[in-house]
Design an enzyme around this catalytic site. Structure first.
Site, PDB file in Angstrom:
ATOM      1  N   PHE A 239       0.803  -1.237   0.230  1.00  0.00           N
ATOM      2  CA  PHE A 239      -0.047   0.073  -0.047  1.00  0.00           C
ATOM      3  C   PHE A 239       0.860   1.175   0.113  1.00  0.00           C
ATOM      4  O   PHE A 239       0.343   2.228   0.488  1.00  0.00           O
ATOM      5  CB  PHE A 239      -0.931  -0.053   1.201  1.00  0.00           C
ATOM      6  CG  PHE A 239      -1.794  -1.092   1.295  1.00  0.00           C
ATOM      7  CD1 PHE A 239      -2.634  -1.724   0.336  1.00  0.00           C
ATOM      8  CD2 PHE A 239      -1.706  -1.989   2.428  1.00  0.00           C
ATOM      9  CE1 PHE A 239      -3.287  -2.815   0.621  1.00  0.00           C
ATOM     10  CE2 PHE A 239      -2.253  -3.348   2.723  1.00  0.00           C
ATOM     11  CZ  PHE A 239      -3.101  -3.659   1.774  1.00  0.00           C
ATOM     12  N   ILE A 467       2.391  -7.459  -4.836  1.00  0.00           N
ATOM     13  CA  ILE A 467       1.959  -7.482  -3.581  1.00  0.00           C
ATOM     14  C   ILE A 467       0.850  -7.631  -3.209  1.00  0.00           C
ATOM     15  O   ILE A 467       0.034  -7.143  -2.075  1.00  0.00           O
ATOM     16  CB  ILE A 467       2.501  -5.779  -3.154  1.00  0.00           C
ATOM     17  CG1 ILE A 467       1.549  -4.964  -4.199  1.00  0.00           C
ATOM     18  CG2 ILE A 467       4.034  -5.388  -3.449  1.00  0.00           C
ATOM     19  CD1 ILE A 467       1.499  -3.272  -3.688  1.00  0.00           C
ATOM     20  N   GLY A 468       0.193  -8.591  -3.736  1.00  0.00           N
ATOM     21  CA  GLY A 468      -1.102  -9.211  -3.426  1.00  0.00           C
ATOM     22  C   GLY A 468      -2.239  -8.704  -4.539  1.00  0.00           C
ATOM     23  O   GLY A 468      -3.145  -9.085  -4.396  1.00  0.00           O
ATOM     24  N   GLY A 510       2.072  -0.253 -12.217  1.00  0.00           N
ATOM     25  CA  GLY A 510       2.766  -1.519 -12.177  1.00  0.00           C
ATOM     26  C   GLY A 510       2.232  -2.359 -13.390  1.00  0.00           C
ATOM     27  O   GLY A 510       3.226  -2.614 -14.609  1.00  0.00           O
ATOM     28  N   ASN A 589      -7.889  -8.745 -15.970  1.00  0.00           N
ATOM     29  CA  ASN A 589      -8.544  -9.908 -15.003  1.00  0.00           C
ATOM     30  C   ASN A 589      -9.836  -9.314 -14.083  1.00  0.00           C
ATOM     31  O   ASN A 589      -9.349  -8.760 -13.246  1.00  0.00           O
ATOM     32  CB  ASN A 589      -7.556 -10.520 -14.014  1.00  0.00           C
ATOM     33  CG  ASN A 589      -7.839 -11.616 -13.387  1.00  0.00           C
ATOM     34  OD1 ASN A 589      -8.861 -11.794 -12.832  1.00  0.00           O
ATOM     35  ND2 ASN A 589      -7.200 -12.883 -13.567  1.00  0.00           N
ATOM     36  N   PRO A 590     -10.893  -9.582 -14.578  1.00  0.00           N
ATOM     37  CA  PRO A 590     -12.001  -9.041 -13.810  1.00  0.00           C
ATOM     38  C   PRO A 590     -12.053  -9.287 -12.512  1.00  0.00           C
ATOM     39  O   PRO A 590     -12.389  -8.440 -11.509  1.00  0.00           O
ATOM     40  CB  PRO A 590     -13.446  -9.402 -14.743  1.00  0.00           C
ATOM     41  CG  PRO A 590     -12.661  -9.545 -16.017  1.00  0.00           C
ATOM     42  CD  PRO A 590     -11.330 -10.082 -15.849  1.00  0.00           C
ATOM     43  N   GLN A 596      -9.396  -5.424  -6.114  1.00  0.00           N
ATOM     44  CA  GLN A 596      -8.683  -4.012  -6.163  1.00  0.00           C
ATOM     45  C   GLN A 596      -9.365  -2.925  -5.804  1.00  0.00           C
ATOM     46  O   GLN A 596      -9.271  -2.381  -4.892  1.00  0.00           O
ATOM     47  CB  GLN A 596      -7.696  -3.784  -7.196  1.00  0.00           C
ATOM     48  CG  GLN A 596      -6.500  -4.905  -7.298  1.00  0.00           C
ATOM     49  CD  GLN A 596      -5.525  -4.398  -5.907  1.00  0.00           C
ATOM     50  OE1 GLN A 596      -5.101  -3.256  -5.793  1.00  0.00           O
ATOM     51  NE2 GLN A 596      -5.405  -5.216  -5.254  1.00  0.00           N
ATOM     52  N   GLU A 663      -5.382   2.184  -6.909  1.00  0.00           N
ATOM     53  CA  GLU A 663      -5.709   3.307  -5.930  1.00  0.00           C
ATOM     54  C   GLU A 663      -6.949   4.219  -6.176  1.00  0.00           C
ATOM     55  O   GLU A 663      -7.560   4.814  -5.498  1.00  0.00           O
ATOM     56  CB  GLU A 663      -4.547   4.272  -6.114  1.00  0.00           C
ATOM     57  CG  GLU A 663      -3.287   3.510  -5.350  1.00  0.00           C
ATOM     58  CD  GLU A 663      -1.842   4.262  -5.870  1.00  0.00           C
ATOM     59  OE1 GLU A 663      -1.228   4.894  -4.713  1.00  0.00           O
ATOM     60  OE2 GLU A 663      -1.375   4.072  -7.043  1.00  0.00           O
TER      61      GLU A 663
END
Length: 697
Positions: A239, A467-468, A510, A589-590, A596, A663
């Site tokens: 984060f 990072i997840g 990313g 990737n839905p 997210q 974000e």
């Protein structure tokens, strides 16, 4: 920009790292197998400013199992001391409460922790200034905010336009210190190999960017970058706080030099993370809006005060979204910093945009009320055709579509505009809306390698970090499309500086940055080796530059809708319903995109109602330094929350047609909650978090 065919993108395969994570076989930083590890526990300053005069280690060194004790008087010297946050144990000065001033290396973590508590420290105490905002006369303007934004901007004559506006809003909004709390604490294992080995040092780290760690830390120790190998295949959340190395990484490497070749393991405690790995700066934001009677904006000023550290400047771009969000001919934005004796602030999900758009979107709601205009209609009336800051066309701005679709899905048309008009027993019910935007950025310095193996699979390598967010899976999908092969025919390797260079996982950049590198490499591979490559065929290339970067403004957009229930007697707030509608380009990737977005929305709810790091100005430390005192939204706080997105492809941002989504989910979400609470109660709360005591006052 030439887009790749999207056969695998848009599918939702299960996470490639999912099985390893749920079975416990995914190796996180602290869990890598090393021989004869020693364990490290820090000694931290208990004053906010002064000097260390004595460090008595007698009791600590008498314990069985002690390997070494480090103090400010005998630690190895660093080759570069320019970074005030990373320069630790090099002198006796204390700059903030919790600063690293020593450490114990021991055979077990329990012995190390016990011994660290036995180190007796004597100080020469100096007067510290830790209170925000404190002395407003000491504020200053940084050279820039964020990594690239001008500190102040001024277009037209905002003051004159405000003086003649038919309707004005002039309010101050505040946000508190907030702390990242990823599930995996910051941790690392440092191995300082005997002189002559190549590489000389290996660091297993919980980081959002292995190459960033390498380029930052190697000069501190007089190493060439290739002498430091950094490995991070799995990261348990970041984060932003893991977007660059912090002082604990330096401490681990200093300790490794004293451990006679043994690897040194360090995992920060939850309490230590509140002092050592950054936090979101508190803000004081004054916003003034001027408008015609129908709500058309004529003027906007957004003046921000933030906090930074005396040892290293960190200036967040809190007002930048106000420069782009709406059409307004007269606009001024400013940033000022208060330099204090505190730890250095750092990135926290949507730094700048999250607190800045809380203030901006609550102010817009106040303007809608003052003009008796529906909040959605107000935003539509002030929609800019091009970027108000640069004049460039948008690569794809579909905010109005987000607002209208969200209104339909949420049932906005049935809303009574009068605050407090809807009740259910002891509960007052309100709904609120807020808009959101976040930059669609691409970071430089990305490369990828592709090799065709004897097993008829493509090996794709890039030093990216998951990072997840699902990078293991989404990058595999991108590679499969670009190579025109099945998903199962790609084997991905990431998270190692031995792999081609990759930028940090931050700024929602990313997937764009790494995906572009992979697509560039795939196109070069197919151009060189064709569609039927021989085993061993390979290529390594740098990412193509985006030809549209200078011609378009690239931003993601969204609209948040919230239903809030407030108890008339206790002030308790519940949010049973929350909807976000987003414009983020193509969904690669839905399944993971939805995750997210919902994660960001949940955090926005948490920001609105719960999160508040309380500093005691007498002693300089964070009082709420655990997960009992620092509350954030958990399952019990979340009702029906849903995220949807427009069916679109952005032809200008990258070859995949996507935009960053990590974000945008948090941006504007807190404002939507605050606006819903106002609509329920008629009470406007401008200071986060919105708690029962503030409502009842």
């Amino acid at each position: 920009m030439t887009l790749i065919e999207a056969n695998e993108m848009g599918a939702s395969p299960t996470r490639l790292d999912g099985t390893a994570k749920v079975t416990g076989t995914a190796a996180y930083a602290f869990e890598h197998r090393v021989d004869r590890p020693a364990y490290l526990h820090p000694v931290q300053a208990t004053i906010a400013r002064g000097r260390v005069t004595v460090m008595d280690t007698t009791a600590a060194t008498r314990l069985d199992g002690i390997v070494a004790v480090l103090t400010v008087f005998d630690a190895p010297k660093l080759a570069d001391t320019a970074d005030g946050e990373l320069t630790i144990l090099q002198d006796d000065k204390v700059h903030f409460r919790g600063q690293l001033i020593g450490a114990v290396i021991a055979e077990t973590p329990e012995i190390a922790r016990h011994a660290a508590a036995l180190v007796r420290v004597t100080y020469a105490l100096h007067q510290a200034d830790t209170e925000f905002p404190g002395d407003l006369d000491g504020l200053y303007a940084p050279e820039q905010v964020g990594s690239e934004f001008p500190t102040d901007t001024d277009i037209g004559d905002a003051d004159a336009a405000l003086a003649t506006a038919a309707v004005t809003i002039d309010q101050t909004y505040t946000t508190p210190i907030e702390h990242n709390n990823p599930m995996e604490p910051h941790a690392c294992i440092a191995l300082w190999h005997p002189e002559g080995d190549d590489p000389a040092v290996t660091l297993y780290d919980s980081t959002q960017g292995v190459h960033t760690v390498r380029t930052t830390l190697a000069p501190l120790f007089g190493l060439e970058p290739e002498q430091l190998r950094v490995i991070a295949p799995h990261v348990g959340g970041g984060f932003g706080s893991k977007g660059a190395p912090h002082a604990h990484n330096v401490l681990a490497l200093l300790a490794a030099r004293r451990s006679d070749g043994r690897p040194v393991k360090l995992a920060l405690t939850r309490q230590q993370m509140f002092a050592l790995v950054g936090y979101r700066t508190p803000t004081i934001q004054r916003i003034r809006l001027g408008a015609d009677a129908d709500g058309t904006l004529t003027a906007l000023t957004h003046d921000v005060i933030e906090q930074t550290s005396r040892i290293k400047e960190f200036a967040e771009q809190t007002a930048v979204s106000s420069r782009k969000m709406y059409r307004v001919p007269n606009r001024r934005t400013t940033h000022r910093l208060a330099r204090l004796d505190v730890a250095v602030p750092f990135w926290m999900r949507a730094p700048g945009e999250a607190p800045g758009m809380f203030a901006g979107e609550v102010a817009m709601d106040e303007l809608a009320v003052a003009c008796a205009v529906d909040p959605i209609e107000l935003r539509i009336r002030n929609e800019p055709e091009t970027d108000p800051e640069s004049g460039k066309p948008w690569s794809g701005r579909h905010l109005i579509d987000c607002l209208r679709r969200g209104a339909d899905e949420f049932g906005w048309a049935a809303r009574d505009p009068a605050p407090g008009a809807r009740q259910n027993g002891d509960w007052l019910i309100g709904t609120g809306v807020a808009a959101a935007t976040y930059p669609a950025t691409e970071s430089p310095g990305n490369s990828a390698r592709i090799e065709f193996g004897a097993d008829d699979r493509y090996l794709v390598q890039i030093g990216a970090a998951d990072i997840g967010t699902g990078a293991w899976t989404t990058l595999t999908q991108i590679a499969a499309d670009a190579l025109r092969c099945p998903f199962e025919s790609v084997r991905l390797e990431i998270g190692d500086t031995d792999l081609p260079s990759a930028s940090v996982a931050g700024g929602s950049s990313g997937t764009t940055s790494w995906g572009t590198a992979i697509v560039t490499a795939a196109r070069a591979f197919r151009g060189k080796h064709g569609n039927a490559p021989a085993a061993g065929a390979e290529i390594t290339v740098d990412a193509d530059e985006n030809p549209d970067t200078d011609d378009f403004t690239m931003q993601s957009f969204g609209a948040h809708f919230v239903e809030a229930h407030v108890n008339r007697d206790t002030g308790e707030i519940r949010v049973p319903r929350m909807l976000g509608v987003f414009s983020v380009g193509r969904a690669i990737n839905p399944r993971m995109l939805r995750s997210q977005l919902i994660g960001g929305m949940t955090w926005g709810l948490s920001m609105a109602l719960h999160e508040d790091s309380v500093r005691d100005p007498r002693f300089g430390h964070i009082v709420t330094q655990d997960l009992a005192g620092y509350h954030f939204s958990a399952h019990a706080d979340i009702g029906d929350i849903e995220a949807i997105w427009l069916d679109e492809v952005d032809e200008h941002t990258n070859p995949m047609g996507s935009r960053g989504a990590g974000e945008i989910g948090i941006v504007g979400a807190a404002a939507a909650v605050a606006n819903a609470v106002y609509h329920a109660t008629g009470t406007r709360i401008r200071d986060l978090p919105i708690t029962a005591d503030r409502l009842l006052q």
